[in-house]
Design a protein around this motif. Structure first.
Motif, PDB file in Angstrom:
ATOM      1  N   LEU B 130       6.912   8.256 -14.581  1.00 40.18           N
ATOM      2  CA  LEU B 130       6.447   8.766 -13.390  1.00 40.18           C
ATOM      3  C   LEU B 130       6.233   7.549 -12.502  1.00 40.18           C
ATOM      4  O   LEU B 130       5.092   7.050 -12.641  1.00 40.18           O
ATOM      5  N   ILE B 131       6.753   7.322 -11.435  1.00 39.64           N
ATOM      6  CA  ILE B 131       6.493   5.925 -10.673  1.00 39.64           C
ATOM      7  C   ILE B 131       6.504   6.297  -9.193  1.00 39.64           C
ATOM      8  O   ILE B 131       7.037   7.013  -8.747  1.00 39.64           O
ATOM      9  N   ASP B 132       5.268   5.864  -8.643  1.00 44.02           N
ATOM     10  CA  ASP B 132       4.857   6.181  -7.374  1.00 44.02           C
ATOM     11  C   ASP B 132       5.216   4.730  -6.489  1.00 44.02           C
ATOM     12  O   ASP B 132       5.042   3.591  -6.925  1.00 44.02           O
ATOM     13  N   VAL B 133       6.251   5.238  -5.612  1.00 44.35           N
ATOM     14  CA  VAL B 133       7.008   4.044  -5.104  1.00 44.35           C
ATOM     15  C   VAL B 133       6.898   4.108  -3.462  1.00 44.35           C
ATOM     16  O   VAL B 133       6.397   5.302  -2.826  1.00 44.35           O
ATOM     17  N   PRO B 134       6.680   3.055  -2.821  1.00 45.74           N
ATOM     18  CA  PRO B 134       6.164   2.949  -1.346  1.00 45.74           C
ATOM     19  C   PRO B 134       7.337   3.565  -0.392  1.00 45.74           C
ATOM     20  O   PRO B 134       7.222   4.054   0.737  1.00 45.74           O
ATOM     21  N   LEU B 135       8.722   3.689  -0.945  1.00 42.70           N
ATOM     22  CA  LEU B 135       9.647   3.918  -0.124  1.00 42.70           C
ATOM     23  C   LEU B 135      10.857   4.547  -1.069  1.00 42.70           C
ATOM     24  O   LEU B 135      11.056   4.278  -2.125  1.00 42.70           O
ATOM     25  N   LEU B 136      11.385   5.504  -0.551  1.00 39.89           N
ATOM     26  CA  LEU B 136      12.306   6.293  -1.344  1.00 39.89           C
ATOM     27  C   LEU B 136      13.294   7.387  -0.336  1.00 39.89           C
ATOM     28  O   LEU B 136      12.678   7.867   0.716  1.00 39.89           O
ATOM     29  N   GLY B 137      14.425   7.008  -0.320  1.00 33.57           N
ATOM     30  CA  GLY B 137      15.296   7.720   0.474  1.00 33.57           C
ATOM     31  C   GLY B 137      16.596   7.168   0.580  1.00 33.57           C
ATOM     32  O   GLY B 137      17.205   6.773  -0.524  1.00 33.57           O
ATOM     33  N   LEU B 138      17.311   7.309   1.822  1.00 31.41           N
ATOM     34  CA  LEU B 138      18.551   6.849   1.786  1.00 31.41           C
ATOM     35  C   LEU B 138      19.112   5.697   2.709  1.00 31.41           C
ATOM     36  O   LEU B 138      19.836   5.131   2.539  1.00 31.41           O
ATOM     37  N   ALA B 139      17.952   5.641   3.703  1.00 31.25           N
ATOM     38  CA  ALA B 139      18.116   4.599   4.703  1.00 31.25           C
ATOM     39  C   ALA B 139      17.851   3.164   4.048  1.00 31.25           C
ATOM     40  O   ALA B 139      16.762   2.998   3.507  1.00 31.25           O
ATOM     41  N   ALA B 140      18.935   2.344   4.193  1.00 33.02           N
ATOM     42  CA  ALA B 140      18.579   1.045   3.951  1.00 33.02           C
ATOM     43  C   ALA B 140      17.685   0.163   4.557  1.00 33.02           C
ATOM     44  O   ALA B 140      17.801   0.223   5.670  1.00 33.02           O
ATOM     45  N   THR B 141      16.792  -0.489   4.029  1.00 38.75           N
ATOM     46  CA  THR B 141      15.653  -1.390   4.593  1.00 38.75           C
ATOM     47  C   THR B 141      15.816  -2.809   3.892  1.00 38.75           C
ATOM     48  O   THR B 141      16.370  -3.061   2.627  1.00 38.75           O
ATOM     49  N   THR B 142      15.141  -4.028   4.374  1.00 37.95           N
ATOM     50  CA  THR B 142      15.400  -5.222   3.624  1.00 37.95           C
ATOM     51  C   THR B 142      14.230  -5.063   2.602  1.00 37.95           C
ATOM     52  O   THR B 142      14.756  -5.734   1.867  1.00 37.95           O
ATOM     53  N   GLU B 143      13.112  -4.483   2.483  1.00 35.68           N
ATOM     54  CA  GLU B 143      12.156  -4.531   1.253  1.00 35.68           C
ATOM     55  C   GLU B 143      12.939  -3.528   0.248  1.00 35.68           C
ATOM     56  O   GLU B 143      12.190  -3.609  -0.969  1.00 35.68           O
ATOM     57  N   ALA B 144      13.591  -3.023   0.471  1.00 33.55           N
ATOM     58  CA  ALA B 144      14.194  -1.742  -0.734  1.00 33.55           C
ATOM     59  C   ALA B 144      15.160  -2.146  -1.261  1.00 33.55           C
ATOM     60  O   ALA B 144      16.105  -3.092  -0.741  1.00 33.55           O
ATOM     61  N   ILE B 145      15.446  -1.594  -2.462  1.00 33.60           N
ATOM     62  CA  ILE B 145      16.756  -2.088  -3.361  1.00 33.60           C
ATOM     63  C   ILE B 145      17.617  -0.733  -3.412  1.00 33.60           C
ATOM     64  O   ILE B 145      17.076   0.336  -3.519  1.00 33.60           O
ATOM     65  N   GLY B 146      18.869  -0.952  -3.016  1.00 28.57           N
ATOM     66  CA  GLY B 146      19.761   0.163  -2.952  1.00 28.57           C
ATOM     67  C   GLY B 146      20.508   0.400  -4.299  1.00 28.57           C
ATOM     68  O   GLY B 146      20.930  -0.410  -5.151  1.00 28.57           O
ATOM     69  N   LEU B 147      20.647   1.605  -4.585  1.00 26.93           N
ATOM     70  CA  LEU B 147      21.397   2.019  -5.916  1.00 26.93           C
ATOM     71  C   LEU B 147      22.582   2.869  -5.713  1.00 26.93           C
ATOM     72  O   LEU B 147      22.420   3.703  -4.885  1.00 26.93           O
ATOM     73  N   GLN B 148      23.700   2.319  -6.538  1.00 29.07           N
ATOM     74  CA  GLN B 148      24.827   3.213  -6.429  1.00 29.07           C
ATOM     75  C   GLN B 148      24.458   4.171  -7.874  1.00 29.07           C
ATOM     76  O   GLN B 148      24.540   3.431  -8.976  1.00 29.07           O
ATOM     77  N   LEU B 149      24.592   5.247  -7.714  1.00 29.92           N
ATOM     78  CA  LEU B 149      24.487   6.205  -8.926  1.00 29.92           C
ATOM     79  C   LEU B 149      26.005   6.823  -9.347  1.00 29.92           C
ATOM     80  O   LEU B 149      26.476   7.384  -8.599  1.00 29.92           O
ATOM     81  N   ALA B 150      26.018   7.052 -10.550  1.00 32.58           N
ATOM     82  CA  ALA B 150      27.188   7.804 -10.928  1.00 32.58           C
ATOM     83  C   ALA B 150      26.664   8.486 -12.548  1.00 32.58           C
ATOM     84  O   ALA B 150      25.896   7.931 -13.402  1.00 32.58           O
ATOM     85  N   GLY B 151      27.635   9.322 -12.921  1.00 34.73           N
ATOM     86  CA  GLY B 151      27.250  10.029 -14.184  1.00 34.73           C
ATOM     87  C   GLY B 151      27.082  11.427 -14.010  1.00 34.73           C
ATOM     88  O   GLY B 151      27.537  12.151 -13.012  1.00 34.73           O
ATOM     89  N   PRO B 152      26.574  12.152 -15.050  1.00 32.36           N
ATOM     90  CA  PRO B 152      26.650  13.792 -15.264  1.00 32.36           C
ATOM     91  C   PRO B 152      25.484  14.037 -14.121  1.00 32.36           C
ATOM     92  O   PRO B 152      24.412  13.695 -13.584  1.00 32.36           O
ATOM     93  N   GLY B 153      25.990  15.331 -13.447  1.00 33.31           N
ATOM     94  CA  GLY B 153      25.319  15.605 -12.385  1.00 33.31           C
ATOM     95  C   GLY B 153      25.495  14.906 -10.778  1.00 33.31           C
ATOM     96  O   GLY B 153      25.214  15.387 -10.066  1.00 33.31           O
ATOM     97  N   ILE B 154      26.716  13.965 -10.866  1.00 32.96           N
ATOM     98  CA  ILE B 154      26.871  13.601  -9.514  1.00 32.96           C
ATOM     99  C   ILE B 154      28.411  13.537  -9.362  1.00 32.96           C
ATOM    100  O   ILE B 154      29.156  13.210 -10.356  1.00 32.96           O
ATOM    101  N   GLU B 155      28.817  14.092  -8.304  1.00 32.40           N
ATOM    102  CA  GLU B 155      30.362  14.435  -8.255  1.00 32.40           C
ATOM    103  C   GLU B 155      31.225  13.278  -8.374  1.00 32.40           C
ATOM    104  O   GLU B 155      32.044  12.866  -8.990  1.00 32.40           O
ATOM    105  N   VAL B 156      30.888  12.259  -7.101  1.00 28.76           N
ATOM    106  CA  VAL B 156      31.560  10.961  -7.031  1.00 28.76           C
ATOM    107  C   VAL B 156      30.797   9.729  -7.201  1.00 28.76           C
ATOM    108  O   VAL B 156      30.589   9.059  -8.171  1.00 28.76           O
ATOM    109  N   GLN B 157      29.848   9.810  -5.964  1.00 26.56           N
ATOM    110  CA  GLN B 157      28.703   8.657  -6.222  1.00 26.56           C
ATOM    111  C   GLN B 157      27.594   9.171  -5.530  1.00 26.56           C
ATOM    112  O   GLN B 157      27.735   9.959  -4.544  1.00 26.56           O
ATOM    113  N   GLN B 158      26.126   8.528  -5.691  1.00 25.34           N
ATOM    114  CA  GLN B 158      25.037   9.093  -4.987  1.00 25.34           C
ATOM    115  C   GLN B 158      24.416   7.836  -4.761  1.00 25.34           C
ATOM    116  O   GLN B 158      24.348   6.836  -5.502  1.00 25.34           O
TER     117      GLN B 158
END
Lengths: 166, 208
Positions: B130-158
């Motif tokens: 269980l991780i407390d992060v300072p930023l979580l969402g969809l908008a890309a910013t310079t301090e954050a890392i963007g993740l591409q997700l795939a797998g069960p529960g995701i239709e194409v990509q998230q």
């Protein structure tokens, strides 16, 4: 309970233990007569809503020997927090604990609320005379009545020593 | 423990715990989607210092006397008392825990070896972080890392953007995919919002 107040000493812990025992054992009717008018003047925040559970009671025969489980008992426990009425008013918040035998949630709430109020230094003397004293008298009367009832059927056994062994 | 100083738990323990559990089921079923705590929970729950309200709600909903929990740098006496009072949970060392509560800043790649990873016969014994992060969402910013997700529960990509966590940690998270079904599950919390990355989700780092 290591640091209840800044001035905690074994004395106040003992005093609290005594009033909690009295509140938990006082006859319900007496508690129901005294508690509501006192509690109604204050506001409480629920830290732990009344909940019913089982505790294992343990015992030793004649205070000696190994401990054994005598059986389970139903208890209701509750924790309430009392804050000074006005935000600017001096005084600390206090937390009161109610733990009573049986599944009477209202009684557990009363005990918790009264315990919280009894820890407020400004209220303690008033409550001692208005609440604790009459409850103690009622509890003593209830115990005495029960004792008298049981005494009627008491049988005393005497063991007579044979003359020869004297 | 000073009882009078403890923050309150759920205002309505049964219904709020169920609402938070439903929220957890939803984010676990759809990895990478960001959910918000139900309003009746976020409106009434006081979180203890050192952990977000979302993390506090998850712990209140799931923790009980049988759970072995480890708390990282957020482990103040007040937080420990709060957990103990409201849930009866036991705090244990990192390597014995079923659930671990961390702050994003303290997570480095080398921490990965400290937790049980489960084995192929009992992969469910691996812990959940269980991780407390300072930023979580969809908008890309310079301090954050963007993740591409795939797998069960995701239709194409998230897509999911997570702040405050080291890239080396994410590389370790990607490396664990080769050991599936072993590996840890992640629940990311930020204020009142939360998202999950179960071990079945394949992660790729993107720019930004």
């Amino acid at each position: 309970m290591t640091s209840m107040h800044t001035s905690t000493d074994s004395n106040t812990d003992d005093a609290r233990r005594r009033w909690l025992a009295l509140l938990a054992q006082a006859p319900r009717a007496e508690l129901a007569r005294h508690a509501p008018p006192i509690v109604a003047d204050h506001r409480f925040e629920t830290l732990r809503a009344p909940e019913v559970g089982l505790v294992m009671l343990r015992s030793r025969i004649g205070q000696r020997g190994d401990r054994y489980n005598i059986g389970e008992a139903t208890i209701t426990r509750c924790v309430l927090r009392h804050r000074p009425a006005e935000p600017g008013e001096p005084g600390e918040a206090t937390a009161g604990i109610g733990c009573v035998l049986g599944r009477d949630e209202e009684r557990a709430r009363w005990v918790a609320a009264l315990d919280a109020l009894l820890q407020v230094p400004a209220l303690h003397p008033v409550l001692s005379t208005r609440l604790l004293a009459p409850l103690a008298i009622a509890l003593a009367a209830q115990r005495a009545a029960r004792q008298a009832q049981v005494d009627g059927s008491r049988v005393r056994f005497e063991t007579l020593q044979p003359e020869a062994t004297r | 423990m000073r009882l009078a100083a403890l923050p309150a738990g759920f205002a309505n323990p049964v219904q709020h715990a169920q609402a938070v559990f439903r929220c957890l089921l939803d984010i676990m079923a759809r990895p990478g989607t960001v959910a918000t705590l139900p309003p009746e929970v976020s409106g009434t729950l006081q979180s203890p210092p050192g952990c977000s309200r979302a993390a506090a709600a998850v712990l209140l909903a799931l923790a009980d006397a049988d759970l072995r929990l480890h708390v990282g740098t957020a482990a103040t006496p007040l937080l420990a008392d709060w957990l103990r009072f409201h849930s009866g949970v036991r705090l244990v060392p990192e390597e014995a825990a079923d659930w671990l509560l961390f702050d994003a800043a303290e997570l480095r790649a080398e921490r990965f070896g400290h937790w049980r990873a489960g084995d192929d016969e009992a992969p469910h014994t691996a812990p959940t972080l269980l991780i407390d992060v300072p930023l979580l969402g969809l908008a890309a910013t310079t301090e954050a890392i963007g993740l591409q997700l795939a797998g069960p529960g995701i239709e194409v990509q998230q897509r999911l953007v997570v702040g405050g966590m080291d890239a080396s940690f994410w590389r370790q998270r990607i490396a664990q995919q080769a050991r599936f079904p072993r590996g840890v599950d992640l629940v990311l919390c930020c204020g009142d919002r939360l998202a999950a990355l179960p071990r079945s989700t394949r992660v790729q780092l993107t720019e930004g």
